[in-house]
Design a protein around this motif. Structure first.
Motif, PDB file in Angstrom:
ATOM      1  N   GLY A  53       0.815  -1.214   0.000  1.00 51.54           N
ATOM      2  CA  GLY A  53       0.000   0.000   0.000  1.00 51.54           C
ATOM      3  C   GLY A  53       0.844   1.256   0.000  1.00 51.54           C
ATOM      4  O   GLY A  53       1.829   1.342   0.728  1.00 51.54           O
ATOM      5  N   VAL A  54       0.479   2.203  -0.848  1.00 56.24           N
ATOM      6  CA  VAL A  54       1.136   3.507  -0.827  1.00 56.24           C
ATOM      7  C   VAL A  54       0.131   4.501  -0.256  1.00 56.24           C
ATOM      8  O   VAL A  54      -0.955   4.667  -0.809  1.00 56.24           O
ATOM      9  N   VAL A  55       0.498   5.122   0.881  1.00 57.94           N
ATOM     10  CA  VAL A  55      -0.429   6.077   1.490  1.00 57.94           C
ATOM     11  C   VAL A  55       0.125   7.491   1.385  1.00 57.94           C
ATOM     12  O   VAL A  55       1.330   7.694   1.291  1.00 57.94           O
ATOM     13  N   GLY A  56      -0.780   8.440   1.404  1.00 57.57           N
ATOM     14  CA  GLY A  56      -0.378   9.846   1.351  1.00 57.57           C
ATOM     15  C   GLY A  56      -1.578  10.707   1.069  1.00 57.57           C
ATOM     16  O   GLY A  56      -2.627  10.211   0.680  1.00 57.57           O
ATOM     17  N   GLN A  57      -1.418  12.003   1.325  1.00 56.38           N
ATOM     18  CA  GLN A  57      -2.508  12.938   1.062  1.00 56.38           C
ATOM     19  C   GLN A  57      -2.713  13.064  -0.446  1.00 56.38           C
ATOM     20  O   GLN A  57      -1.859  12.671  -1.224  1.00 56.38           O
ATOM     21  N   SER A  58      -3.864  13.642  -0.827  1.00 59.52           N
ATOM     22  CA  SER A  58      -4.038  13.875  -2.264  1.00 59.52           C
ATOM     23  C   SER A  58      -3.001  14.907  -2.704  1.00 59.52           C
ATOM     24  O   SER A  58      -2.656  15.826  -1.963  1.00 59.52           O
ATOM     25  N   GLY A  59      -2.478  14.693  -3.896  1.00 56.27           N
ATOM     26  CA  GLY A  59      -1.425  15.569  -4.396  1.00 56.27           C
ATOM     27  C   GLY A  59      -0.036  15.099  -4.017  1.00 56.27           C
ATOM     28  O   GLY A  59       0.959  15.743  -4.341  1.00 56.27           O
ATOM     29  N   ALA A  60       0.045  13.966  -3.328  1.00 56.79           N
ATOM     30  CA  ALA A  60       1.355  13.462  -2.908  1.00 56.79           C
ATOM     31  C   ALA A  60       2.104  12.780  -4.050  1.00 56.79           C
ATOM     32  O   ALA A  60       3.298  12.543  -3.961  1.00 56.79           O
ATOM     33  N   GLY A  61       1.382  12.456  -5.126  1.00 54.68           N
ATOM     34  CA  GLY A  61       2.022  11.801  -6.254  1.00 54.68           C
ATOM     35  C   GLY A  61       1.674  10.325  -6.389  1.00 54.68           C
ATOM     36  O   GLY A  61       2.179   9.647  -7.278  1.00 54.68           O
ATOM     37  N   LYS A  62       0.810   9.838  -5.505  1.00 53.58           N
ATOM     38  CA  LYS A  62       0.446   8.419  -5.530  1.00 53.58           C
ATOM     39  C   LYS A  62      -0.158   8.000  -6.871  1.00 53.58           C
ATOM     40  O   LYS A  62       0.187   6.973  -7.443  1.00 53.58           O
ATOM     41  N   SER A  63      -1.085   8.844  -7.340  1.00 54.16           N
ATOM     42  CA  SER A  63      -1.795   8.531  -8.577  1.00 54.16           C
ATOM     43  C   SER A  63      -0.832   8.449  -9.758  1.00 54.16           C
ATOM     44  O   SER A  63      -0.915   7.535 -10.576  1.00 54.16           O
ATOM     45  N   THR A  64       0.065   9.403  -9.825  1.00 53.31           N
ATOM     46  CA  THR A  64       1.056   9.396 -10.901  1.00 53.31           C
ATOM     47  C   THR A  64       1.914   8.146 -10.797  1.00 53.31           C
ATOM     48  O   THR A  64       2.184   7.479 -11.799  1.00 53.31           O
ATOM     49  N   LEU A  65       2.296   7.810  -9.564  1.00 49.97           N
ATOM     50  CA  LEU A  65       3.145   6.643  -9.347  1.00 49.97           C
ATOM     51  C   LEU A  65       2.478   5.370  -9.863  1.00 49.97           C
ATOM     52  O   LEU A  65       3.066   4.610 -10.639  1.00 49.97           O
ATOM     53  N   ILE A  66       1.219   5.149  -9.492  1.00 51.01           N
ATOM     54  CA  ILE A  66       0.570   3.882  -9.869  1.00 51.01           C
ATOM     55  C   ILE A  66       0.362   3.833 -11.385  1.00 51.01           C
ATOM     56  O   ILE A  66       0.398   2.769 -11.990  1.00 51.01           O
ATOM     57  N   ARG A  67       0.205   5.000 -12.002  1.00 48.97           N
ATOM     58  CA  ARG A  67       0.017   5.047 -13.453  1.00 48.97           C
ATOM     59  C   ARG A  67       1.298   4.791 -14.236  1.00 48.97           C
ATOM     60  O   ARG A  67       1.240   4.483 -15.424  1.00 48.97           O
ATOM     61  N   THR A  68       2.429   4.944 -13.575  1.00 51.83           N
ATOM     62  CA  THR A  68       3.667   4.617 -14.285  1.00 51.83           C
ATOM     63  C   THR A  68       3.859   3.100 -14.347  1.00 51.83           C
ATOM     64  O   THR A  68       4.583   2.602 -15.202  1.00 51.83           O
ATOM     65  N   ILE A  69       3.196   2.370 -13.433  1.00 47.67           N
ATOM     66  CA  ILE A  69       3.406   0.919 -13.382  1.00 47.67           C
ATOM     67  C   ILE A  69       2.871   0.253 -14.659  1.00 47.67           C
ATOM     68  O   ILE A  69       3.508  -0.645 -15.212  1.00 47.67           O
ATOM     69  N   ASN A  70       1.698   0.691 -15.141  1.00 40.27           N
ATOM     70  CA  ASN A  70       1.206   0.118 -16.401  1.00 40.27           C
ATOM     71  C   ASN A  70       1.355   1.104 -17.559  1.00 40.27           C
ATOM     72  O   ASN A  70       0.709   0.984 -18.590  1.00 40.27           O
ATOM     73  N   VAL A 108       5.020   5.451   2.622  1.00 43.19           N
ATOM     74  CA  VAL A 108       4.374   6.730   2.916  1.00 43.19           C
ATOM     75  C   VAL A 108       4.909   7.753   1.928  1.00 43.19           C
ATOM     76  O   VAL A 108       6.118   7.891   1.764  1.00 43.19           O
ATOM     77  N   MET A 109       3.994   8.433   1.249  1.00 44.06           N
ATOM     78  CA  MET A 109       4.399   9.387   0.219  1.00 44.06           C
ATOM     79  C   MET A 109       3.965  10.794   0.580  1.00 44.06           C
ATOM     80  O   MET A 109       2.891  11.002   1.142  1.00 44.06           O
ATOM     81  N   SER A 110       4.797  11.749   0.244  1.00 42.11           N
ATOM     82  CA  SER A 110       4.436  13.147   0.458  1.00 42.11           C
ATOM     83  C   SER A 110       5.268  14.016  -0.486  1.00 42.11           C
ATOM     84  O   SER A 110       6.470  13.792  -0.619  1.00 42.11           O
ATOM     85  N   GLY A 136       5.627  14.053  -3.617  1.00 41.08           N
ATOM     86  CA  GLY A 136       6.301  13.369  -4.716  1.00 41.08           C
ATOM     87  C   GLY A 136       7.456  12.482  -4.264  1.00 41.08           C
ATOM     88  O   GLY A 136       8.156  11.894  -5.088  1.00 41.08           O
ATOM     89  N   ARG A 137       7.658  12.396  -2.943  1.00 45.13           N
ATOM     90  CA  ARG A 137       8.756  11.557  -2.446  1.00 45.13           C
ATOM     91  C   ARG A 137       8.226  10.446  -1.553  1.00 45.13           C
ATOM     92  O   ARG A 137       7.179  10.601  -0.936  1.00 45.13           O
ATOM     93  N   ILE A 138       8.994   9.359  -1.505  1.00 46.75           N
ATOM     94  CA  ILE A 138       8.647   8.294  -0.571  1.00 46.75           C
ATOM     95  C   ILE A 138       9.433   8.511   0.709  1.00 46.75           C
ATOM     96  O   ILE A 138      10.660   8.600   0.678  1.00 46.75           O
ATOM     97  N   LEU A 139       8.718   8.676   1.835  1.00 42.97           N
ATOM     98  CA  LEU A 139       9.379   9.022   3.083  1.00 42.97           C
ATOM     99  C   LEU A 139       9.853   7.778   3.824  1.00 42.97           C
ATOM    100  O   LEU A 139      10.881   7.801   4.488  1.00 42.97           O
ATOM    101  N   GLU A 140       9.067   6.719   3.760  1.00 43.45           N
ATOM    102  CA  GLU A 140       9.529   5.458   4.333  1.00 43.45           C
ATOM    103  C   GLU A 140       8.772   4.316   3.678  1.00 43.45           C
ATOM    104  O   GLU A 140       7.666   4.508   3.163  1.00 43.45           O
ATOM    105  N   GLN A 141       9.376   3.152   3.655  1.00 47.71           N
ATOM    106  CA  GLN A 141       8.683   1.984   3.109  1.00 47.71           C
ATOM    107  C   GLN A 141       9.265   0.712   3.706  1.00 47.71           C
ATOM    108  O   GLN A 141      10.396   0.697   4.171  1.00 47.71           O
ATOM    109  N   GLY A 142       8.446  -0.317   3.698  1.00 46.95           N
ATOM    110  CA  GLY A 142       8.895  -1.595   4.226  1.00 46.95           C
ATOM    111  C   GLY A 142       7.709  -2.414   4.668  1.00 46.95           C
ATOM    112  O   GLY A 142       6.570  -1.976   4.528  1.00 46.95           O
TER     113      GLY A 142
END
Lengths: 335, 233
Positions: A44-61, A222-224, A226-232
């Motif tokens: 799961g990638v979490v973050g506020q709207s505008g954090a870049g999540k949507s753009t990120l998932i769209r690069t996958i496909n 966790v995204m904010s 346009g950056r990923i702040l932590e993951q694991g």
């Protein structure tokens, strides 16, 4: 179809950047983002709207092309694919959406069949597969209904059926439960989890709802800005000191004024049936005060954080903390 | 002046008006066929070739996509802004080239089609614009080709709007066909002009007008009905 190589990497995003617009109006949607999703896990990638999540998932496909960086899915580089190769790669990556995006002119069955028309299946094969997958997502008997006749949860089930009809190994979920009520959200998440297990599906989801991460994610980022702040892995992040995810998942609020020592305990399923706090009070003779608690039972495991006030001298407190840690609990001394 | 007391007056009137109706159906029917074919293509291209659209990079060229979009837009605007009566006259050489004549029901098809295409194209454009972009994205995520997206998503989802657009276009074409009729295109307009106006017969005039009103009603209702039946929103 359980993957033989659980643990190996299914999606690997490395150093991806994407900027919209130019000059002063430029928005850096993705800023040097790297991410790794293991085969068979729910990420799961979490973050506020505008954090870049949507753009990120769209690069996958490759609905979105990054300016730089690499996106590997099942060993295939997505950023350079085009034409027939890209379409073939997309058959292996299903996607579901916040607003379902079903064709209003087609019945439920025909919506699912669209996916198979695209992969070139014949009519009998399409019909058989559509009915089979509709059964799987719990929409038996709704094949001839139109999307407008369904509830939100049922529509998302159709979305899932359509995405999975071509038997992809990856499912992308773009805020798939954000338009649903809490109860329906829970059902859809359970369905995704179930399907992921049964089909050996790798799931990458983006959401702004922390509950989604709590409920189904094995790993999270966790995204904010346009950056990923932590993951694991979620359980690891929870037991990481000052973890953003831990605080976001189980918020405890402000620390009140107190002269006593304050500690935070993270429960991670290991102590479900042990009365930790009562034992602490009895064994060490401390009048334990609970300053805050955010604990939930998820899939039979007690998960969450508790903030305790421990009055007493330094030695007693140190002994108590030592005791808690020896029970396998993650304890942070706040003050 | 037609002699109303002629024993064959009403029989002649019926005959003439039926013949005119037949010609109107012929002219409008064929114009509609060409209008739908070319108007649909034009409307779809107008939406698809705009910036960010499905065909914004036509044959791999962004410049070509932009060029086609601008040209279509300007041509459609010209077609929509020239008054029909002027368009008809301007098209006489072209009509003669295509049909060998500029008088008669067959010749009338040419200006009607040329006027109908931009009219219908704009209605198609409006209908297709209302298809949510998310549907296109969903089809792309399934690995659909652009042709599949154009036909099975954009056009298929716009069908109820297209049915309404079609009936509006039929009504418009019937109106225009009456105008063509007045300058030698045959049909109901011809009957109204030659018998009703030039020969002062209110019976012919009203007969034609009533028939036209009925035709418009019928086609508009058919369109509304079809749109309702086809829409599952």
């Amino acid at each position: 179809m359980i993957p033989a190589t659980t643990g190996s990497t299914m999606i690997s995003v490395s150093r991806v950047s994407k900027t919209y617009g130019s000059g002063a109006a430029a928005v850096r949607a993705l800023d040097d983002v790297s991410l790794s999703v293991s085969r068979g896990e729910i990420f799961g990638v979490v973050g506020q709207s505008g954090a870049g999540k949507s753009t990120l998932i769209r690069t996958i496909n490759s609905l979105e092309r990054p300016d730089s960086g690499s996106v590997l899915v099942d060993g295939r580089e997505m950023t350079t694919l085009s034409g027939a190769e890209l379409r073939a790669a997309r058959h292996n990556i299903g996607m579901i959406f916040q607003h379902f995006n079903l064709l209003s002119s087609r019945t439920v069955q025909a919506n699912v069949e669209l996916s198979l028309e695209i992969t070139g299946a014949g009519r009998p094969a399409r019909r058989a597969r559509a009915l089979e997958i509709l059964e799987l997502v719990g929409l038996h008997g709704k094949a001839q209904a139109y999307p407008a006749q369904l509830s939100g949860g049922q529509k998302q089930r159709v979305g899932i059926a359509r995405a999975l009809a071509s038997s992809p190994s990856v499912l992308l979920s773009d805020e798939a439960t954000s338009a649903l009520d809490p109860e329906t959200t829970r059902q859809i998440l359970d369905l995704i989890r179930e399907l992921s297990k049964d089909l050996g599906l790798t799931v990458l989801l983006i959401t702004h709802e922390m509950d989604v991460v709590k409920r189904i994610c094995d790993s999270a980022a966790v995204m904010s800005g346009g950056r990923i702040l932590e993951q694991g892995p979620v359980d690891q992040l929870l037991t990481t000191e000052k973890s953003l995810l831990g605080q976001a998942l189980f918020p405890l609020g402000e620390i009140p004024e107190t002269s006593s020592a304050v500690v935070e305990i993270t429960f991670n399923g290991v102590t479900t049936d042990r009365p930790v706090i009562a034992q602490l009070a009895r064994k060490h003779g401390i009048d334990v005060g609970i300053l805050g608690a955010a604990v939930e039972t998820i899939h039979g495991r007690q998960t969450g954080r508790t903030r305790l006030e421990l009055p007493g001298d330094e030695l007693t407190v140190a002994g108590a903390v030592e005791d808690l840690r020896s029970q396998g609990l993650f304890v942070e001394v706040i003050k | 002046m037609i002699d109303r007391n002629d024993p064959y007056f009403w029989a002649d009137l019926l005959d003439t008006i039926l013949k005119g109706t037949g010609e109107t159906f012929y002219t409008v029917g064929l114009s509609l066929l060409f209008t739908v074919i070319f108007g649909l293509a034009t409307g779809v291209l107008l939406v698809a070739t705009e910036a960010g659209g499905l065909l914004s990079k036509l044959f791999g060229s962004r410049a070509l996509g932009f060029f086609v979009n601008r040209v279509l837009d300007v041509v459609v605007n010209i077609g929509r802004s020239v008054p029909f009566i002027i368009l008809m006259i301007l098209l006489i050489p072209f009509t003669r080239l295509l049909t060998g004549s500029f008088i008669g029901p067959t010749a009338a098809i040419v200006p009607l089609t040329i006027a109908g295409i931009p009219f219908f194209a704009r209605l198609v454009e409006i209908g297709i614009r209302e298809v949510p972009v998310g549907l296109v994205e969903a089809a792309q995520s399934l690995g659909a080709t652009r042709w599949t997206i154009l036909t099975k998503v954009m056009v298929a989802e716009a069908v109820p709007a297209l049915a309404l657009g079609l009936s509006t276009t039929v009504v418009g074409l019937i109106g225009y066909s009456a105008m063509v009729g007045a300058v030698g295109g045959g049909g109901l307009g011809d009957v109204a002009f030659r018998y009703g106006y030039q020969r002062y017969s209110p019976e012919y005039m009203f007969g034609v007008v009533i028939l036209l009103v009925l035709l418009v009603q019928v086609f508009q209702s058919l369109g509304n009905f079809a749109a309702r039946r086809l829409s599952h929103r």
